[in-house]
Structures are given as C-alpha cells and as structure tokens.
Scaffold this motif. Structure first.
Motif, PDB file in Angstrom:
ATOM      1  N   ILE A   6       0.978  -0.955   0.101  1.00 12.59           N
ATOM      2  CA  ILE A   6      -0.254   0.274  -0.034  1.00 12.59           C
ATOM      3  C   ILE A   6       1.185   1.585   0.051  1.00 12.59           C
ATOM      4  O   ILE A   6       1.961   1.826   1.119  1.00 12.59           O
ATOM      5  N   GLY A   7       0.769   1.963  -0.966  1.00 13.62           N
ATOM      6  CA  GLY A   7       1.330   3.491  -1.821  1.00 13.62           C
ATOM      7  C   GLY A   7       2.744   3.370  -2.505  1.00 13.62           C
ATOM      8  O   GLY A   7       3.489   2.238  -2.457  1.00 13.62           O
ATOM      9  N   ALA A   8       2.629   4.642  -3.612  1.00 13.52           N
ATOM     10  CA  ALA A   8       3.485   3.591  -4.585  1.00 13.52           C
ATOM     11  C   ALA A   8       4.397   5.115  -4.484  1.00 13.52           C
ATOM     12  O   ALA A   8       4.862   5.475  -5.373  1.00 13.52           O
ATOM     13  N   GLY A   9       4.811   5.931  -2.663  1.00 15.86           N
ATOM     14  CA  GLY A   9       6.170   6.677  -2.484  1.00 15.86           C
ATOM     15  C   GLY A   9       7.360   5.663  -2.850  1.00 15.86           C
ATOM     16  O   GLY A   9       7.289   4.968  -2.887  1.00 15.86           O
ATOM     17  N   ILE A  10       8.260   6.785  -1.988  1.00 12.64           N
ATOM     18  CA  ILE A  10       9.677   5.840  -2.367  1.00 12.64           C
ATOM     19  C   ILE A  10       9.889   5.326  -1.292  1.00 12.64           C
ATOM     20  O   ILE A  10      10.585   4.215  -1.720  1.00 12.64           O
ATOM     21  N   MET A  11       8.657   4.596  -0.292  1.00 14.01           N
ATOM     22  CA  MET A  11       9.304   3.499   0.300  1.00 14.01           C
ATOM     23  C   MET A  11       8.368   1.964  -0.562  1.00 14.01           C
ATOM     24  O   MET A  11       9.274   1.473  -0.362  1.00 14.01           O
ATOM     25  N   GLY A  12       7.328   2.079  -0.482  1.00 12.27           N
ATOM     26  CA  GLY A  12       6.854   1.150  -1.444  1.00 12.27           C
ATOM     27  C   GLY A  12       7.439   0.756  -2.647  1.00 12.27           C
ATOM     28  O   GLY A  12       7.479   0.088  -2.656  1.00 12.27           O
ATOM     29  N   THR A  13       7.907   1.591  -3.194  1.00  5.58           N
ATOM     30  CA  THR A  13       8.542   1.468  -4.517  1.00  5.58           C
ATOM     31  C   THR A  13       9.485   0.209  -4.658  1.00  5.58           C
ATOM     32  O   THR A  13      10.398  -0.542  -5.135  1.00  5.58           O
ATOM     33  N   THR A  14      10.321   1.279  -3.380  1.00  7.37           N
ATOM     34  CA  THR A  14      11.701   0.544  -3.332  1.00  7.37           C
ATOM     35  C   THR A  14      11.216  -0.709  -2.680  1.00  7.37           C
ATOM     36  O   THR A  14      12.266  -1.349  -2.949  1.00  7.37           O
ATOM     37  N   PHE A  15      10.453  -0.807  -1.744  1.00  3.53           N
ATOM     38  CA  PHE A  15      10.455  -1.907  -1.473  1.00  3.53           C
ATOM     39  C   PHE A  15      10.039  -2.919  -2.047  1.00  3.53           C
ATOM     40  O   PHE A  15      10.159  -4.387  -2.119  1.00  3.53           O
ATOM     41  N   ALA A  16       9.520  -2.578  -3.677  1.00  7.81           N
ATOM     42  CA  ALA A  16       8.962  -3.833  -4.481  1.00  7.81           C
ATOM     43  C   ALA A  16       9.781  -4.563  -5.502  1.00  7.81           C
ATOM     44  O   ALA A  16      10.122  -5.004  -5.617  1.00  7.81           O
ATOM     45  N   THR A  17      10.413  -3.151  -5.390  1.00 10.19           N
ATOM     46  CA  THR A  17      11.802  -3.130  -6.580  1.00 10.19           C
ATOM     47  C   THR A  17      12.428  -3.974  -5.472  1.00 10.19           C
ATOM     48  O   THR A  17      13.520  -5.240  -6.578  1.00 10.19           O
ATOM     49  N   LEU A  18      12.831  -3.991  -4.602  1.00 10.55           N
ATOM     50  CA  LEU A  18      14.697  -5.004  -3.507  1.00 10.55           C
ATOM     51  C   LEU A  18      13.702  -5.954  -3.993  1.00 10.55           C
ATOM     52  O   LEU A  18      14.232  -7.280  -4.127  1.00 10.55           O
ATOM     53  N   ALA A  19      12.272  -5.894  -3.841  1.00  8.88           N
ATOM     54  CA  ALA A  19      12.022  -7.330  -3.597  1.00  8.88           C
ATOM     55  C   ALA A  19      11.873  -8.458  -5.100  1.00  8.88           C
ATOM     56  O   ALA A  19      12.107  -9.418  -4.845  1.00  8.88           O
ATOM     57  N   MET A 428      13.920  -0.148   4.210  1.00  9.60           N
ATOM     58  CA  MET A 428      13.671  -1.371   3.229  1.00  9.60           C
ATOM     59  C   MET A 428      13.664  -2.603   3.191  1.00  9.60           C
ATOM     60  O   MET A 428      13.385  -4.203   3.181  1.00  9.60           O
ATOM     61  N   LEU A 429      15.264  -3.234   2.666  1.00  9.47           N
ATOM     62  CA  LEU A 429      16.574  -4.249   3.127  1.00  9.47           C
ATOM     63  C   LEU A 429      16.002  -4.812   4.217  1.00  9.47           C
ATOM     64  O   LEU A 429      15.957  -5.930   4.383  1.00  9.47           O
ATOM     65  N   ARG A 430      15.854  -4.077   5.201  1.00 12.15           N
ATOM     66  CA  ARG A 430      15.939  -4.738   7.043  1.00 12.15           C
ATOM     67  C   ARG A 430      14.352  -5.108   6.942  1.00 12.15           C
ATOM     68  O   ARG A 430      14.047  -6.401   7.248  1.00 12.15           O
ATOM     69  N   CYS A 431      13.777  -3.588   6.398  1.00 11.03           N
ATOM     70  CA  CYS A 431      12.138  -4.559   6.269  1.00 11.03           C
ATOM     71  C   CYS A 431      11.844  -5.871   6.062  1.00 11.03           C
ATOM     72  O   CYS A 431      11.062  -6.943   5.922  1.00 11.03           O
ATOM     73  N   LEU A 432      12.669  -6.033   4.669  1.00 13.35           N
ATOM     74  CA  LEU A 432      12.599  -7.746   3.686  1.00 13.35           C
ATOM     75  C   LEU A 432      12.242  -8.646   4.311  1.00 13.35           C
ATOM     76  O   LEU A 432      12.346  -9.481   4.303  1.00 13.35           O
ATOM     77  N   GLU A 433      13.953  -8.262   5.493  1.00 24.25           N
ATOM     78  CA  GLU A 433      15.161  -9.261   6.369  1.00 24.25           C
ATOM     79  C   GLU A 433      13.533  -9.817   6.906  1.00 24.25           C
ATOM     80  O   GLU A 433      13.407 -11.064   7.385  1.00 24.25           O
ATOM     81  N   GLN A 434      13.166  -8.767   7.586  1.00 29.70           N
ATOM     82  CA  GLN A 434      12.161  -9.363   8.818  1.00 29.70           C
ATOM     83  C   GLN A 434      10.736 -10.050   8.185  1.00 29.70           C
ATOM     84  O   GLN A 434      10.833 -10.558   9.051  1.00 29.70           O
ATOM     85  N   LEU A 435       9.844  -9.230   6.987  1.00 29.03           N
ATOM     86  CA  LEU A 435       9.018  -9.610   6.888  1.00 29.03           C
ATOM     87  C   LEU A 435       8.544 -10.974   5.813  1.00 29.03           C
ATOM     88  O   LEU A 435       8.662 -11.854   5.780  1.00 29.03           O
ATOM     89  N   LEU A 436       9.676 -11.489   4.778  1.00 31.53           N
ATOM     90  CA  LEU A 436       9.783 -11.354   4.767  1.00 31.53           C
ATOM     91  C   LEU A 436      11.606 -12.585   4.296  1.00 31.53           C
ATOM     92  O   LEU A 436      12.248 -12.792   3.175  1.00 31.53           O
ATOM     93  N   PRO A 437      11.421 -13.136   5.157  1.00 31.33           N
ATOM     94  CA  PRO A 437      12.958 -14.142   5.222  1.00 31.33           C
ATOM     95  C   PRO A 437      13.731 -15.183   4.135  1.00 31.33           C
ATOM     96  O   PRO A 437      14.590 -15.128   4.295  1.00 31.33           O
ATOM     97  N   SER A 438      12.143 -15.771   4.421  1.00 29.01           N
ATOM     98  CA  SER A 438      12.935 -17.178   3.551  1.00 29.01           C
ATOM     99  C   SER A 438      13.495 -16.485   2.040  1.00 29.01           C
ATOM    100  O   SER A 438      14.041 -17.780   1.173  1.00 29.01           O
ATOM    101  N   ILE A 439      13.288 -15.458   1.859  1.00 29.27           N
ATOM    102  CA  ILE A 439      13.508 -14.805  -0.101  1.00 29.27           C
ATOM    103  C   ILE A 439      15.255 -14.334  -0.061  1.00 29.27           C
ATOM    104  O   ILE A 439      15.909 -15.071  -0.959  1.00 29.27           O
ATOM    105  N   PHE A 440      15.581 -14.494   1.647  1.00 31.04           N
ATOM    106  CA  PHE A 440      17.362 -14.596   1.208  1.00 31.04           C
ATOM    107  C   PHE A 440      16.944 -15.736   0.746  1.00 31.04           C
ATOM    108  O   PHE A 440      18.965 -16.242   1.783  1.00 31.04           O
ATOM    109  N   ASN A 441      17.096 -17.080   1.515  1.00 22.83           N
ATOM    110  CA  ASN A 441      17.808 -18.437   1.968  1.00 22.83           C
ATOM    111  C   ASN A 441      18.904 -19.108   0.529  1.00 22.83           C
ATOM    112  O   ASN A 441      19.733 -19.692   0.023  1.00 22.83           O
ATOM    113  N   SER A 442      17.438 -18.107  -0.069  1.00 21.21           N
ATOM    114  CA  SER A 442      18.932 -18.986  -2.176  1.00 21.21           C
ATOM    115  C   SER A 442      19.906 -19.194  -2.180  1.00 21.21           C
ATOM    116  O   SER A 442      19.980 -17.138  -2.162  1.00 21.21           O
ATOM    117  N   GLU A 443      21.113 -19.663  -2.999  1.00 21.39           N
ATOM    118  CA  GLU A 443      21.994 -18.889  -3.688  1.00 21.39           C
ATOM    119  C   GLU A 443      21.768 -17.975  -4.598  1.00 21.39           C
ATOM    120  O   GLU A 443      22.798 -16.319  -4.583  1.00 21.39           O
TER     121      GLU A 443
END
Length: 489
Positions: A6-19, A428-443
C-alpha cells in the motif's frame, strides 16, 4: 507468494523493486491512492530533498553538557551509503539513465552565530575524527565562509561572529523523480503491478489467514487478497494499522506536523554561485524537522532556492485528506497518549500552533535573519510542504522511523518521518529481511543481494575505513559525485 504493497511513494516502490530483484517469483501489486508514483511526500517540493547523511544537521548530534553524541549521525551516514549503493546499481543496470535526473552534488554546510560556535567546533572535532566525516572543514573566517555559502554572508556585517562547516560531497535528491523511474523499471522490467487511484479503506484477516484489502476506486469497490501485506503509506499507515486489529496497533498513535517553505526560482548561473544546503540551529522547543536551512534545489533541470521549514499543526494524515479522516483514525485508547504529549511537550505544541499562523512578513524576517538581504534578492513565494506524522509510542513522542512486523510475518509497516526517504533502500532491505526472510535463503538471492549492496553491514562501514572509502568512491563515481579537493590530493 502474493504480496500487496500500500503506497507507491519512495518506500513502497523501493520495497517492491528490491523484493522483485531478489525474488522474481513474487507476485507483487502496489495500491496507490494518487494518480502516479511518488506524488505524495516523495514529490520534489513536498520535502527538502537533502540527501541526509548527517553532514550538516545539528539535531543528529545532540549535546549533553558539552559532550557531543555522534552515534546517530554515524548510523544515518552508513544508511545513506547503503542507499547510494542501491541507486548506483539501478544506474549500472540501466533502470535509471542519467543520475542527474534525481541526484546532484551540493555542498552540505552548517552555520551558527556566536552563542553556538563552541558547540559547532566541538561537533567538528568529534565528527572529523571519524572516517565518515574526514573531509569536513571548519572555519570562523568571514571571507572563507562567504566563499562556501555566499548568499548567507554577502550582506552580513563583518563584525558579526559566525562559524561554519562544509562537506563538498553532499547531495540534493529529487525523490519524486527517483520514485517515478523506479516505478517504471518495476512495472516494465520486473513485472510489478501498480493500481493508481485506489484508496484503501480497511484491511482485515480472512478465516484462512490471508489479508483482505478493501479498496475504493472510481470504477467501483474492489477487494484484494494478500499472503503478505506491506503498508508504506506515510501518515496513511496509522489508520490502516488501527483497522488491522494487530495486538501492537494499540501502542501507536500519529502526531501530525505540517510545514511550509519559501521558494524562489533562480538561474543556472546563480545556482553555480550558491551550490549548497546550509543548515542552522533550531529554535528552542522546535521539532527537529524545523531546523532552518537555505537549499539549492534541482527539479526537472530547473534551479530553485528553498528556505524553511515553517512548521504547523495541521490535524490531517496526508495532503489531500481532511480532518475527518484523522478523527476516524482515532481510537479511545489513543486519547491518553495525545494528552500526555500535549502536557509533556507543551512548548512544542505551543510552537506549532504559533507557527501555523505565521504570515509571509514574519517568514521573510526569518529568511533575512538567516541570510541578510535575501528576501529582496529573489522572487519568493510560500509553498506548502508534505505532511509528516510522527510516532506516539506508548504515550511518548518519538522522532524517527520504526519498522513493525507481525509475529507471523504477514503484515509489515513503516511509521514515522526523518531521515525517511534518504535511507529508504537500507530501511526497506531490513524490512524485507524481517517480513520475507525466506527469499534470502537461495544462493541466487545471496548473489543478487551482493550485486546490489556490495557492503550493507553498517558496522563494517563504520569501523572499516578502507572498505568504506572503497564503496564510497565507487558509488559516488556512478552517481556523478566528484571527489572533494582534499580527496583528489
């Protein structure tokens, strides 16, 4: 996995792009109330555009009986270095064609009058001993300060004692332009979907455990379903959090603070004469976001000067939303916290109310106090800034930002304000690490993360000078930030 943002500002867009860069298999949709990305607080003149890395902001280095604390400044500087790594990656990848479309080199200066000279000198001595700020220079010489920031000194009496610091590698950032280009990359290259003109009314859990997002659109109401929900909606994150019925929602209330700036268009020649962001010292009782500063701004190839901010108390969550939206977001359990802030921070409340009714004459007087003669030098007009909503947590007013993630890692949000956009990639990197930790498991994700962030460990950047300088010089070159004279020697 289905992810709703929710939100296409700098935070939401960065979160989506990084993810999506780290986990292309994610199905990501952004819901945005406005008609385009970065049109809220991220828009160029809804914020000061300072690339906050603690070079010039006195509020990031608090003083306690002549002891300067630099811990916050060091952390923010490291976070901004991580942000620059992400932006440099986008440029290297071709997602952003020209770094000058969003970031421009601008001196970061601090200037103070005689009562605060000793504090600034202590700050300089403490900060310049750290490799983050080793290029900082200090002066009490009138002519040298004038050579750094002429508009603040040209009509100032020579007998008036002043002191200043300068770092030549600071930046002005157009976060709106950055967000627009990131959104285009996210949609066209990464497969992110963005639904504009979509107002989120409420979110709630379904019996199966997924999040149901109820929205209102011009074409009719619509419901979205999400396995994971991230709310990066600025002040709008507070009412959504309240409606989520998560246990920690009761602990947080929003304290809205508005603001205005004086803005003046200038020529390219005038911009070259004053290529700086110059910060002073906030008034007693003023919030940190009210530190006065005179800034060069670059927007769509045009140059402007911005002076302010002039704070105000405006009980709305976001520009374009009314007082009733704020009232509807309140709950009975929020009232004690608001009353506590009103009592414990009465000078702040009094200051905000008085600033709200300040006219242009008083604003020009403050400008001339900061930079004598400036009110008559350019064609100034008062402009409204974005709306900030500070955090009240457990009844206490908080300055800064806070990531909240539910225990089951299906709901995440970001609350608060400054330094905000400047450190959005690291946050947003730290948020991803907390919210979607499983995406960091792959090589593959590990390799991609290293490609995007050659060094994202804040402690390493803060404690390893050689590693920091290596990263700094590489990303600055990609971003078009030239070395200072002392770095070139």
């Amino acid at each position: 996995m289905n992810v709703i943002i929710i939100g296409a500002g700098i935070m939401g867009t960065t979160f989506a792009t990084l993810a999506k860069e780290l986990a292309p298999e994610l199905d990501i949709t952004i819901l945005e109330r406005l008609d385009g990305p970065g049109a809220g607080n991220s828009w160029v003149f809804n914020n000061a555009g300072t690339g906050h890395e603690a070079n010039c902001e006195l509020n990031y280095t608090p003083v306690d009986e002549e002891v300067i604390s630099v811990e916050k400044a060091v952390k923010i500087h490291a976070q901004f270095n991580v942000a620059k790594q992400f932006w440099a990656y986008l440029i290297q990848k071709g997602a952003i064609k020209d770094p000058k479309s969003f970031i421009n080199q601008t001196k970061h200066c601090t200037i103070v009058s005689e009562p605060s000279i000793q504090e600034l000198k202590l700050r300089f001595n403490e900060m310049s001993s750290h490799h983050f700020f080793e290029q900082m220079r200090y002066s009490e010489d009138f002519d040298e300060i004038k050579s750094w920031i002429p508009y603040t000194m040209e009509e100032r009496p020579r007998h008036e004692k002043m002191a200043a610091t300068v770092i030549e590698t600071g930046t002005d950032v157009n976060f709106g332009a950055l967000t627009e280009q990131m959104a285009e990359h996210a949609v066209n290259d990464l497969g992110v979907k963005i639904e504009y003109g979509t107002h989120v009314k409420r979110v709630h859990r379904s019996p199966a455990g997924s999040w149901l997002v109820e929205t209102q659109r011009r074409g009719g109401d619509r419901q979205y379903k999400a396995d994971v929900l991230f709310v990066g909606a600025g002040g709008g994150a507070f009412p959504i959090l309240k409606k989520s019925h998560l246990p920690f929602a009761r602990r947080f209330t929003g304290f809205p603070v508005g603001g205005r700036f004086l803005q003046a268009p200038i020529s390219a020649e005038q911009a070259e004469q004053y290529r700086a962001k110059t910060y002073g010292k906030a008034k007693v009782g003023a919030p940190p976001m009210s530190v006065p500063h005179l800034d060069l701004r670059v927007a769509d190839g045009q140059y402007y000067l911005l002076f302010g901010p002039f704070a105000s108390f405006k009980p709305v969550l976001e520009r374009g939303r009314g007082f009733l939206d704020y009232v509807r977001a309140m709950r009975l359990h929020d009232i004690p916290g608001l009353l506590n802030v009103a009592l414990e921070h009465f000078p702040l409340v009094k200051y905000l109310v008085s600033e709200t009714f300040k006219g242009e004459k008083s604003m020009f007087e403050e400008l001339d106090s900061f930079a004598p003669g400036m009110s008559k030098k350019f064609n100034w007009k008062a402009v409204e800034a974005g709306q900030r909503v500070q955090i009240i947590r457990d009844g206490d007013l908080q300055m800064g930002t806070e990531i909240l993630v539910s225990n089951d890692k299906t709901y995440g949000t970001l609350l608060g304000a400054s330094p905000g956009a400047s450190v959005s990639p690291e946050v947003m990197l730290r948020c991803l690490e907390q919210l979607l930790p499983s995406i960091f498991n792959s090589e593959e994700a590990g390799k991609k993360k290293k490609e995007i962030f050659p060094e994202d460990n804040l402690d390493t950047l803060a404690k390893n000078p050689e590693r920091y300088r290596e990263i700094r010089d590489t990303v600055n070159e990609r971003l078009g930030i030239k070395k200072s004279a002392s770095q070139q020697d």
